[in-house]
Design a protein around this motif. Structure first.
Motif, PDB file in Angstrom:
ATOM      1  N   LEU A 634      22.199  26.965  27.918  1.00 41.32           N
ATOM      2  CA  LEU A 634      21.312  27.818  27.128  1.00 41.32           C
ATOM      3  C   LEU A 634      20.141  28.190  28.021  1.00 41.32           C
ATOM      4  O   LEU A 634      19.301  27.350  28.350  1.00 41.32           O
ATOM      5  CB  LEU A 634      20.827  27.099  25.867  1.00 41.32           C
ATOM      6  CG  LEU A 634      19.779  27.875  25.036  1.00 41.32           C
ATOM      7  CD1 LEU A 634      20.347  29.218  24.573  1.00 41.32           C
ATOM      8  CD2 LEU A 634      19.298  27.041  23.857  1.00 41.32           C
ATOM      9  N   LEU A 635      20.094  29.470  28.425  1.00 49.58           N
ATOM     10  CA  LEU A 635      19.043  29.974  29.312  1.00 49.58           C
ATOM     11  C   LEU A 635      18.020  30.725  28.476  1.00 49.58           C
ATOM     12  O   LEU A 635      18.382  31.627  27.707  1.00 49.58           O
ATOM     13  CB  LEU A 635      19.639  30.904  30.373  1.00 49.58           C
ATOM     14  CG  LEU A 635      18.653  31.744  31.179  1.00 49.58           C
ATOM     15  CD1 LEU A 635      17.776  30.849  32.046  1.00 49.58           C
ATOM     16  CD2 LEU A 635      19.396  32.762  32.038  1.00 49.58           C
ATOM     17  N   VAL A 636      16.750  30.381  28.630  1.00 47.02           N
ATOM     18  CA  VAL A 636      15.642  31.094  27.997  1.00 47.02           C
ATOM     19  C   VAL A 636      14.656  31.443  29.108  1.00 47.02           C
ATOM     20  O   VAL A 636      14.105  30.537  29.756  1.00 47.02           O
ATOM     21  CB  VAL A 636      14.958  30.237  26.909  1.00 47.02           C
ATOM     22  CG1 VAL A 636      13.805  31.008  26.288  1.00 47.02           C
ATOM     23  CG2 VAL A 636      15.959  29.814  25.846  1.00 47.02           C
ATOM     24  N   GLU A 637      14.441  32.754  29.338  1.00 45.76           N
ATOM     25  CA  GLU A 637      13.571  33.177  30.430  1.00 45.76           C
ATOM     26  C   GLU A 637      12.628  34.268  29.942  1.00 45.76           C
ATOM     27  O   GLU A 637      12.948  35.031  29.018  1.00 45.76           O
ATOM     28  CB  GLU A 637      14.391  33.678  31.622  1.00 45.76           C
ATOM     29  CG  GLU A 637      15.334  34.812  31.324  1.00 45.76           C
ATOM     30  CD  GLU A 637      16.139  35.201  32.550  1.00 45.76           C
ATOM     31  OE1 GLU A 637      15.728  34.840  33.652  1.00 45.76           O
ATOM     32  OE2 GLU A 637      17.176  35.879  32.395  1.00 45.76           O
ATOM     33  N   GLY A 642       4.097  32.447  34.115  1.00 44.15           N
ATOM     34  CA  GLY A 642       4.656  31.324  34.848  1.00 44.15           C
ATOM     35  C   GLY A 642       3.849  30.047  34.653  1.00 44.15           C
ATOM     36  O   GLY A 642       2.869  30.010  33.911  1.00 44.15           O
ATOM     37  N   ILE A 643       4.260  29.006  35.341  1.00 43.46           N
ATOM     38  CA  ILE A 643       3.620  27.683  35.206  1.00 43.46           C
ATOM     39  C   ILE A 643       3.068  27.276  36.559  1.00 43.46           C
ATOM     40  O   ILE A 643       3.756  27.370  37.590  1.00 43.46           O
ATOM     41  CB  ILE A 643       4.625  26.634  34.700  1.00 43.46           C
ATOM     42  CG1 ILE A 643       5.232  27.076  33.353  1.00 43.46           C
ATOM     43  CG2 ILE A 643       3.962  25.276  34.554  1.00 43.46           C
ATOM     44  CD1 ILE A 643       6.324  26.161  32.861  1.00 43.46           C
ATOM     45  N   GLU A 644       1.831  26.826  36.576  1.00 49.27           N
ATOM     46  CA  GLU A 644       1.209  26.366  37.811  1.00 49.27           C
ATOM     47  C   GLU A 644       1.905  25.099  38.308  1.00 49.27           C
ATOM     48  O   GLU A 644       2.310  24.246  37.501  1.00 49.27           O
ATOM     49  CB  GLU A 644      -0.271  26.074  37.579  1.00 49.27           C
ATOM     50  CG  GLU A 644      -1.117  27.285  37.246  1.00 49.27           C
ATOM     51  CD  GLU A 644      -1.250  28.219  38.445  1.00 49.27           C
ATOM     52  OE1 GLU A 644      -1.080  27.734  39.588  1.00 49.27           O
ATOM     53  OE2 GLU A 644      -1.511  29.421  38.234  1.00 49.27           O
ATOM     54  N   PRO A 645       2.046  24.934  39.632  1.00 47.15           N
ATOM     55  CA  PRO A 645       2.706  23.728  40.167  1.00 47.15           C
ATOM     56  C   PRO A 645       2.033  22.426  39.735  1.00 47.15           C
ATOM     57  O   PRO A 645       2.700  21.398  39.599  1.00 47.15           O
ATOM     58  CB  PRO A 645       2.617  23.924  41.685  1.00 47.15           C
ATOM     59  CG  PRO A 645       2.501  25.408  41.872  1.00 47.15           C
ATOM     60  CD  PRO A 645       1.721  25.902  40.687  1.00 47.15           C
ATOM     61  N   ALA A 646       0.728  22.466  39.490  1.00 44.58           N
ATOM     62  CA  ALA A 646       0.032  21.232  39.103  1.00 44.58           C
ATOM     63  C   ALA A 646       0.487  20.725  37.745  1.00 44.58           C
ATOM     64  O   ALA A 646       0.358  19.529  37.438  1.00 44.58           O
ATOM     65  CB  ALA A 646      -1.480  21.478  39.084  1.00 44.58           C
ATOM     66  N   HIS A 647       1.015  21.628  36.880  1.00 43.76           N
ATOM     67  CA  HIS A 647       1.450  21.212  35.544  1.00 43.76           C
ATOM     68  C   HIS A 647       2.862  20.626  35.535  1.00 43.76           C
ATOM     69  O   HIS A 647       3.237  19.967  34.560  1.00 43.76           O
ATOM     70  CB  HIS A 647       1.404  22.403  34.579  1.00 43.76           C
ATOM     71  CG  HIS A 647       0.020  22.934  34.350  1.00 43.76           C
ATOM     72  ND1 HIS A 647      -1.042  22.141  34.002  1.00 43.76           N
ATOM     73  CD2 HIS A 647      -0.476  24.201  34.441  1.00 43.76           C
ATOM     74  CE1 HIS A 647      -2.135  22.875  33.875  1.00 43.76           C
ATOM     75  NE2 HIS A 647      -1.826  24.136  34.142  1.00 43.76           N
ATOM     76  N   LEU A 648       3.663  20.911  36.553  1.00 36.05           N
ATOM     77  CA  LEU A 648       5.085  20.554  36.502  1.00 36.05           C
ATOM     78  C   LEU A 648       5.336  19.056  36.359  1.00 36.05           C
ATOM     79  O   LEU A 648       6.201  18.653  35.570  1.00 36.05           O
ATOM     80  CB  LEU A 648       5.796  21.082  37.751  1.00 36.05           C
ATOM     81  CG  LEU A 648       5.855  22.614  37.876  1.00 36.05           C
ATOM     82  CD1 LEU A 648       6.582  23.014  39.148  1.00 36.05           C
ATOM     83  CD2 LEU A 648       6.541  23.233  36.667  1.00 36.05           C
ATOM     84  N   PRO A 649       4.640  18.170  37.083  1.00 35.17           N
ATOM     85  CA  PRO A 649       4.960  16.731  36.931  1.00 35.17           C
ATOM     86  C   PRO A 649       4.742  16.191  35.521  1.00 35.17           C
ATOM     87  O   PRO A 649       5.374  15.218  35.130  1.00 35.17           O
ATOM     88  CB  PRO A 649       4.018  16.056  37.933  1.00 35.17           C
ATOM     89  CG  PRO A 649       3.687  17.119  38.937  1.00 35.17           C
ATOM     90  CD  PRO A 649       3.649  18.390  38.149  1.00 35.17           C
ATOM     91  N   ALA A 694      11.985  30.423  33.710  1.00 32.57           N
ATOM     92  CA  ALA A 694      13.366  30.365  33.229  1.00 32.57           C
ATOM     93  C   ALA A 694      13.751  28.902  33.093  1.00 32.57           C
ATOM     94  O   ALA A 694      13.708  28.145  34.069  1.00 32.57           O
ATOM     95  CB  ALA A 694      14.313  31.082  34.183  1.00 32.57           C
ATOM     96  N   ILE A 695      14.106  28.491  31.868  1.00 35.38           N
ATOM     97  CA  ILE A 695      14.532  27.116  31.593  1.00 35.38           C
ATOM     98  C   ILE A 695      15.952  27.169  31.051  1.00 35.38           C
ATOM     99  O   ILE A 695      16.242  27.942  30.133  1.00 35.38           O
ATOM    100  CB  ILE A 695      13.595  26.429  30.582  1.00 35.38           C
ATOM    101  CG1 ILE A 695      12.166  26.345  31.139  1.00 35.38           C
ATOM    102  CG2 ILE A 695      14.109  25.039  30.242  1.00 35.38           C
ATOM    103  CD1 ILE A 695      11.185  25.689  30.200  1.00 35.38           C
ATOM    104  N   THR A 696      16.826  26.353  31.639  1.00 32.18           N
ATOM    105  CA  THR A 696      18.225  26.296  31.218  1.00 32.18           C
ATOM    106  C   THR A 696      18.546  24.881  30.775  1.00 32.18           C
ATOM    107  O   THR A 696      18.309  23.920  31.522  1.00 32.18           O
ATOM    108  CB  THR A 696      19.173  26.706  32.360  1.00 32.18           C
ATOM    109  OG1 THR A 696      18.787  27.986  32.848  1.00 32.18           O
ATOM    110  CG2 THR A 696      20.611  26.773  31.867  1.00 32.18           C
ATOM    111  N   LEU A 697      19.070  24.756  29.558  1.00 30.34           N
ATOM    112  CA  LEU A 697      19.549  23.475  29.056  1.00 30.34           C
ATOM    113  C   LEU A 697      21.044  23.385  29.338  1.00 30.34           C
ATOM    114  O   LEU A 697      21.802  24.302  29.002  1.00 30.34           O
ATOM    115  CB  LEU A 697      19.297  23.344  27.550  1.00 30.34           C
ATOM    116  CG  LEU A 697      17.872  23.597  27.058  1.00 30.34           C
ATOM    117  CD1 LEU A 697      17.782  23.286  25.574  1.00 30.34           C
ATOM    118  CD2 LEU A 697      16.871  22.769  27.833  1.00 30.34           C
TER     119      LEU A 697
END
Length: 842
Positions: A634-637, A642-649, A694-697
Motif C-alpha cells: 500500500l503506497l501513499v505518496e 517532506g520530512i526533515e532528516p532530524a525527525h526520521l529517528p 512516499a510511505i509503502t506498507l
C-alpha cells in the motif's frame, strides 16, 4: 597537447628490495690487493692442509654415495620382491578360499585352467600346483603342512629335472569345504621373483646380490660362484632394523684383505633380507688414480682451477638467484594487484595530467582507449565527483602534504556517466622536493560499494533495534496505564448496556445512557490507539480483503480535500485474502492517507496505490525487511514539504508529532507501525525536504484461511457449570457474574486472586472454568491459572486483559491458557469462547 604517459603493463613491474648492490660480486683483482706478498704462503698452506682434507673427504663421499646407491637399490629390490610375494600370496589365498568355499574342485579341468591363468598373471611364476600329502616330500611341503590358513612359506631353491635354472617354491595349505587339510598350494617361481631385475640394474660389474634368511642363512645369490659368504663370513641381519649398511673385511681375489661394502633391506612379506655388496677396492679405483694424478702432477693447477671454479659458480648462482628473485617479485606484484582489483593512479600538478591504470579507468567510468581530461586537482572531475566529495578529497590531500603524514585515505562516491554510483576508497601519497613542494601524487583505489552497503544495512538494522526497544518500553508503560482505564471503561460500557436495555425506548433516560455509551466507545478507541504500538501480536486473526478497506479509508480521508488537490487512488485488479486484524489495517491506511492530505494542504497532489509484488531476494527497508515471497503493498505518496532528516529517528514514537502546532497527536504513525509489525510486515520510506513523502506498507500474503463458523448466536446457553470470575475491579466482577448467570452458568466472583486460589484449592472439582484478569496485586492471572491447572488439568482457563506485555500469547500458552480475550470484553466473543471450550462440537 601533452600526451598521457603510457601505462606500464603489470607484467613489467619491478620491485627493488634494496639488495641489488649487496649482491654484486667483487672482481678477483680487488682480492689480490695487499695480498701479493703473502700469496705464496697461503698457497703452500692450502696445498698441505687442503689437499689432504679434500682427498679424504672425496674418498668418504665416494663411499657414502655408493652406500646410498646400494641402499636405495636394495630397498627397491626388496619392495619389488615384496610386491611379487604379495601378488603370489593373494593368488594362493584366493585359490584356497575358493576351494574351501566349493567354488571349484581340484583335479578338474576348471581347476587346471584356473591354476594356469593365475600362474600366468603372477610375475616370474612358472606354474601353480595343488600338491596332496601323498606327493609332498619337499621341505616347502612340510613347512606349509598344518600351518594356519592364509600363511605362505618360501622354500629353498630347487631345480626341475633336466633344467639348470633353479626355481623358488612358495607354499600355502589348502582345505576342503568341510574344513579338512588336503594339501599344499605351490607356486613355482623363477629366481627373478626375489632377484628382480638386478642384472639390468647392476650398478657395477663387481656388484653382487644375496637373499638371506633373518638368521643369516643364505637363500639365493645372483652369482653363486662368487665365494660368498666364505669371503664375508656369515651375516645375520640386525634385529628390528629395516635397512642397514656396513663395511666388513674379506679376502680379495688377489689374496689381500679388502673391504666389502654391504647394504641390506629386510622384506616385509617374508623373513628375508636383500643384501647388495661391492668391493671397496674397486669402488675407490678411480679415486686412487685421481689422487695420484692430483698429488703428483697438478697441485698448483688444481688450486687455481678450484679458485676459478668457485668464483664462477658463485657469480653464476648470484645471477640465477637475482633473476629468480626478480621474476618472483614481478609475479607477486601482478597477482596482488589482480586479486585486489585495485586501480593505480598518478597526478602531476605541473602538467595537470593523470595516469590511470585500466582498472582505475574502469572504476571512474573512462573509456580504456581515451585519455583522461586534465584537472586542476587530483581526480577532481565534476561529472564524476560531487562538489562535497571533491572538497573532501582536496582536504585529505592538503592535510597529507601539510602534516607530512605517511599517506592519506578517503572514500568517495563516484558517479560515472550512464552507470550507477559506486563508492571508491582512494589511498595515496605525495612525492615532494627538498623544499617540501608537491611533485607528484600517486596511489591506489578499489571499489568498496559492497562494504558501504553492508555498513548501511547494519546501521539501519541497529536503528530498527533501538526503535523496537523504545516501543517495547513505551508499550509496557502504556499497557499498565491502559489496564486501569480499560477496567473503568469496561464497567461503564457493561453496566451502560444493561441500563440501556432496561430504559424505556425513546425516553430521556435511554438517550442519556446512549450518550454515555458513545463517550465510552470513544474512550475505548482512544485507549486502543495509545496501546496499539506496544501490543505485539494481540490483534485479531481472521481473513479480510484489503481492497474494500482501502477504498473506505480513501473515501473518508479525501472527503474534505480542497479543489486544488489532485487525489488519485489506484487499486490493483487482484484482491488477495489476508489473515490478521482488518481493523488495524484500515486504521493504518486511514492514518497514512490523512497525513498525506494534511501535508499537501490547499494545492498539490497525492496518490494511493494498492498492489501485489513478488520479492525474489531479501531486502532491508526503513523499518523491517522483506523476505522472498509474495507481498501486498500500500503506497501513499504526496508532493508536500517532506520530512526533515532530524525527525526520521523518532517518527514512529508515540506522541511524537511534526505538526504539534497544528494539533497533531503523534499516535497516527505509531498505530501504522503497530499494525504492520503485528502482521510481520515492513515499512518503506522515501522523503526529503521539499520533495514530498512516499510511505509503502508491505504485508506478507499467506495462504487463504477460512474461519470456521459456529452455530447461531443466542441459540446456546450454559448447563449450570461453575465458572470462577477473578478481577481486582469489583464492578467488573459483578458485571461478569450477571452476564454469566443470564447465560446459564453459576458464577463465583472474587476480587482478590489469593482468595480465589484458596477457594479453588478447597474444591478443585467444583469449577469447570476460570476467567481471570492478568494484572492483579500479589498474584497475576497466569500464576493463578498455572496453580489451578496443576491441581485440575482439565479446567478451562481464559485470560481477559488489556495488555499482557511482550510475547504474552506465548507465555499464556505455556501456562495452559486456552483463550485470551481483550478488555473491555465483547459479550458475543466471550459466549463463543465458552461454547467452544465447554461444549465443543462432536
Amino acid at each position: 597537447m601533452a600526451l598521457e604517459p603510457t601505462p606500464t603493463p603489470i607484467s613489467e613491474l619491478s620491485l627493488d628490495d634494496g639488495g641489488a648492490a649487496a649482491a654484486r660480486a667483487p672482481h678477483w683483482r680487488e682480492l689480490l690487493l695487499d695480498r701479493a706478498v703473502i700469496l705464496p704462503l697461503l698457497i703452500a698452506a692450502c696445498l698441505v692442509a687442503g689437499l689432504g682434507v679434500g682427498l679424504a673427504t672425496l674418498r668418504q663421499q665416494l663411499l657414502d654415495s655408493e652406500e646410498r646407491m646400494l641402499a636405495a637399490l636394495s630397498s627397491a629390490l626388496a619392495d619389488q620382491a615384496d610386491s611379487a610375494l604379495a601378488a603370489a600370496q593373494t593368488a594362493m589365498q584366493a585359490t584356497a578360499e575358493e576351494i574351501a568355499g566349493g567354488a571349484w574342485a581340484p583335479d578338474t579341468a576348471v581347476a587346471a585352467a584356473v591354476l594356469r591363468a593365475r600362474a600366468a598373471a603372477l610375475p616370474a611364476a612358472r606354474q601353480m600346483l595343488l600338491v596332496e600329502p601323498a606327493h609332498g616330500r619337499a621341505d616347502y611341503f612340510h613347512s606349509a603342512a598344518g600351518a594356519a590358513p592364509g600363511s605362505a612359506h618360501i622354500g629353498a631353491p630347487a631345480t626341475w629335472p633336466g633344467h639348470h635354472t633353479p626355481w623358488i617354491p612358495l607354499s600355502m595349505p589348502w582345505y576342503s569345504p568341510d574344513g579338512r587339510y588336503h594339501g599344499v598350494i605351490v607356486v613355482a617361481a623363477d629366481t627373478a621373483l626375489l632377484l628382480g631385475g638386478f642384472d639390468r640394474r647392476r650398478p657395477a660389474p663387481d656388484a653382487r646380490l644375496r637373499v638371506l634368511r633373518t638368521d643369516g642363512t643364505p637363500l639365493l645369490e645372483s652369482e653363486p660362484s662368487s665365494g660368498w659368504p666364505e669371503r664375508a663370513g656369515t651375516l645375520r641381519p640386525p634385529v628390528g632394523v629395516a635397512a642397514w649398511t656396513q663395511i666388513v673385511d674379506a679376502p680379495g681375489d688377489d689374496g689381500q684383505t679388502h673391504g666389502l661394502l654391504l647394504a641390506g633391506h629386510t622384506m616385509q612379506r617374508a623373513p628375508l633380507a636383500v643384501v647388495l655388496s661391492r668391493d671397496t677396492h674397486v669402488v675407490l679405483a678411480d679415486w686412487r688414480l685421481q689422487a695420484w694424478l692430483v698429488g703428483g702432477f697438478a697441485l698448483a693447477a688444481l688450486l687455481v682451477t678450484t679458485v676459478l671454479s668457485l668464483r664462477h659458480a658463485r657469480e653464476q648462482r648470484w645471477r640465477e638467484h637475482s633473476q629468480r628473485d626478480l621474476q618472483r617479485q614481478r609475479e607477486r606484484a601482478a597477482r596482488a594487484f589482480a586479486a585486489a582489483r585495485e586501480g593505480l593512479w598518478e597526478w602531476d600538478p605541473a602538467s595537470e595530467r593523470h595516469y590511470l591504470s585500466p582498472r582505475m579507468r574502469e572504476l571512474l567510468g573512462f573509456d580504456a582507449s581515451a585519455s583522461a581530461p586534465p584537472a586542476t586537482h587530483a581526480l577532481s572531475w565534476p561529472e564524476r565527483l560531487s562538489e562535497d566529495d571533491r572538497l573532501r578529497l582536496r582536504e585529505a590531500i592538503d592535510a597529507h602534504v601539510r602534516e607530512r603524514t605517511r599517506d592519506f585515505s578517503v572514500t568517495l562516491r563516484v558517479t560515472p556517466p550512464g552507470e550507477p554510483p559506486r563508492h571508491v576508497r582512494l589511498r595515496g601519497q605525495g612525492l615532494r622536493d627538498a623544499q617540501g613542494a608537491l611533485l607528484l601524487l600517486a596511489g591506489t583505489a578499489y571499489d568498496v560499494s559492497d562494504e558501504v552497503a553492508v555498513s548501511e544495512a547494519a546501521r539501519r538494522l541497529d536503528e530498527q533495534l533501538q526503535r523496537a526497544r523504545q516501543f517495547e518500553a513505551l508499550g509496557a508503560l502504556a499497557g499498565g496505564v491502559a489496564h486501569d482505564f480499560n477496567n473503568v471503561l469496561a464497567a461503564i460500557l457493561g453496566f451502560g448496556e444493561r441500563a440501556r436495555a432496561l430504559a424505556p425506548e425513546g425516553s430521556a433516560l435511554a438517550g442519556h445512557v446512549q450518550h454515555m455509551l458513545s463517550a465510552g466507545e470513544r474512550g475505548k478507541t482512544l485507549v486502543a490507539r495509545m496501546m496499539a504500538f506496544g501490543r505485539t501480536g494481540q490483534g485479531l486473526r481472521q481473513p479480510y480483503r484489503p481492497r474494500a478497506l482501502v477504498q473506505e479509508a480513501w473515501t473518508l480521508a479525501v472527503q474534505d480535500v480542497p479543489e486544488g488537490v489532485d487525489a488519485r487512488l489506484d487499486l490493483d485488479a487482484d484482491d488477495p485474502e489476508l489473515v490478521g486484524d482488518g481493523v488495524a489495517f484500515f486504521e493504518a491506511a486511514l492514518n497514512l492517507m490523512r497525513n498525506a492530505v494534511q501535508a499537501v494542504g490547499e494545492r498539490g497532489s497525492l496518490r494511493a496505490r494498492l498492489f501485489t509484488e513478488t520479492v525474489e531476494h531479501p531486502r532491508v527497508l526503513w523499518q523491517g525487511s522483506l523476505r522472498p515471497g509474495r507481498w501486498l503493498g500500500l503506497l501513499v505518496e504526496d508532493d508536500g514539504p517532506g520530512i526533515e532528516p532530524a525527525h526520521l529517528p523518532r517518527l514512529l514514537e508515540p506522541f511524537y508529532s511534526t505538526r504539534g502546532a497544528q494539533g497533531g497527536t503523534g499516535l497516527g504513525l505509531a498505530v501504522v507501525h503497530a499494525a504492520v509489525r503485528d502482521a510481520h510486515g515492513a515499512i518503506e520510506l522515501r522523503t526529503a525536504p521539499g520533495e514530498g513523502t512516499a510511505i509503502t506498507l508491505h504485508l506478507p500474503l499467506p495462504e487463504p484461511v477460512h474461519p470456521v463458523t459456529g452455530g447461531e448466536a443466542g441459540a446456546w446457553s450454559g448447563q449450570g457449570e461453575v465458572v470462577m470470575v477473578v478481577d481486582d475491579e469489583p464492578a467488573l466482577v459483578a458485571l461478569l457474574e450477571e452476564h454469566l448467570a443470564e447465560r446459564g452458568f453459576e458464577p463465583r466472583g472474587f476480587s482478590d486472586a489469593e482468595r480465589a486460589w484458596r477457594a479453588f484449592e478447597a474444591e478443585p472439582a467444583l469449577f469447570a472454568a476460570v476467567l481471570s484478569d492478568q494484572a492483579m496485586p500479589r498474584l497475576s492471572g497466569l500464576d493463578l491459572i498455572e496453580r489451578c491447572r496443576r491441581l485440575s488439568p482439565g479446567v478451562v482457563a481464559i485470560i481477559a486483559t488489556a495488555y499482557g506485555g511482550t510475547d504474552f500469547g506465548a507465555r499464556a500458552s505455556a501456562a495452559g491458557v486456552q483463550a485470551v480475550l481483550a478488555k473491555p470484553l465483547n459479550w458475543a466473543e466471550l459466549d463463543a469462547v465458552l461454547q467452544r471450550l465447554l461444549h465443543p462440537p462432536r
